[in-house]
Design a protein around this motif. Structure first.
Motif, short mmCIF file in Angstrom:
data_model
loop_
_atom_site.label_atom_id
_atom_site.label_comp_id
_atom_site.label_asym_id
_atom_site.label_seq_id
_atom_site.Cartn_x
_atom_site.Cartn_y
_atom_site.Cartn_z
N VAL A 50 -32.00 48.45 -114.21
CA VAL A 50 -31.79 46.65 -113.99
C VAL A 50 -31.04 46.80 -113.19
O VAL A 50 -30.73 47.64 -111.77
N VAL A 51 -31.68 45.96 -112.37
CA VAL A 51 -30.75 46.32 -110.38
C VAL A 51 -30.15 44.38 -110.63
O VAL A 51 -30.23 43.84 -111.26
N LYS A 52 -28.92 44.56 -109.92
CA LYS A 52 -27.91 43.18 -109.36
C LYS A 52 -27.78 43.28 -108.32
O LYS A 52 -27.58 44.37 -107.98
N GLY A 53 -27.75 41.90 -107.65
CA GLY A 53 -27.25 41.74 -106.72
C GLY A 53 -27.69 40.30 -106.21
O GLY A 53 -28.46 39.78 -106.31
N PRO A 54 -27.41 40.26 -104.78
CA PRO A 54 -28.73 38.96 -104.20
C PRO A 54 -30.06 38.97 -104.22
O PRO A 54 -30.28 39.90 -103.96
N LEU A 55 -30.28 37.30 -104.29
CA LEU A 55 -32.45 37.64 -104.17
C LEU A 55 -32.48 37.53 -103.30
O LEU A 55 -31.95 36.03 -102.91
N LYS A 56 -33.28 37.88 -102.25
CA LYS A 56 -33.41 37.87 -101.19
C LYS A 56 -34.48 37.08 -100.74
O LYS A 56 -34.54 36.59 -100.27
N ARG A 57 -35.66 37.28 -102.33
CA ARG A 57 -37.09 36.77 -101.78
C ARG A 57 -38.03 36.41 -103.03
O ARG A 57 -37.40 37.56 -103.75
N ILE A 58 -38.51 35.24 -103.25
CA ILE A 58 -39.27 35.07 -104.23
C ILE A 58 -40.55 34.31 -103.11
O ILE A 58 -40.92 33.42 -102.51
N ALA A 59 -41.63 35.98 -104.65
CA ALA A 59 -42.75 34.68 -103.67
C ALA A 59 -43.62 33.62 -103.97
O ALA A 59 -42.52 32.80 -105.14
N PRO A 60 -43.94 33.43 -102.62
CA PRO A 60 -44.86 31.47 -102.69
C PRO A 60 -45.64 31.23 -104.57
O PRO A 60 -45.05 31.35 -105.20
N THR A 61 -45.95 32.73 -104.36
CA THR A 61 -46.74 32.92 -105.93
C THR A 61 -46.25 32.77 -107.30
O THR A 61 -46.59 32.65 -107.94
#
Length: 107
Positions: A50-61
């Motif tokens: 489990v990972v919780k926290g702010p979503l920093k980045r989503i790859a364009p692909t």
């Protein structure tokens, strides 16, 4: 009559069942756009489940996302939820304690 130039994304609930990673990416992009923190449940192949926290980045692909410094392949994500503030605080405390006992104070 004017039309919106913004793209219309399909509702993740209406996507075909075989596109689980596509549903997850649409859901993550929606949460990222609203600056919401996320709680990701990961497969057993991952170091943590489990990972919780702010979503920093989503790859364009859509191949991976970055949450709390973890680069997570989209194929390893089983589910996405929005954690409560108490969940986030407890998770950050647990990560800090694990880092302390592992001798990694910089986390």
């Amino acid at each position: 009559m004017t039309q919106s130039v913004l793209p219309k994304f399909p509702d993740p609930a209406n996507l075909p069942a075989g596109l689980d990673s596509t549903k997850i990416i649409y859901e993550l992009r929606g949460l990222w756009a609203r600056a919401k923190p996320v709680a990701l449940v990961l497969t057993d192949r991952c170091l943590v489940q489990v990972v919780k926290g702010p979503l920093k980045r989503i790859a364009p692909t859509g191949a991976f996302v970055v949450v709390e410094g973890w680069e997570i392949p989209t194929d390893e994500i089983l589910s996405v939820t929005v954690p409560t503030r108490a969940d986030l605080e407890a998770h950050q405390q647990a990560i800090a304690e694990a880092a302390y006992f592992a001798g990694e104070d910089h986390l």
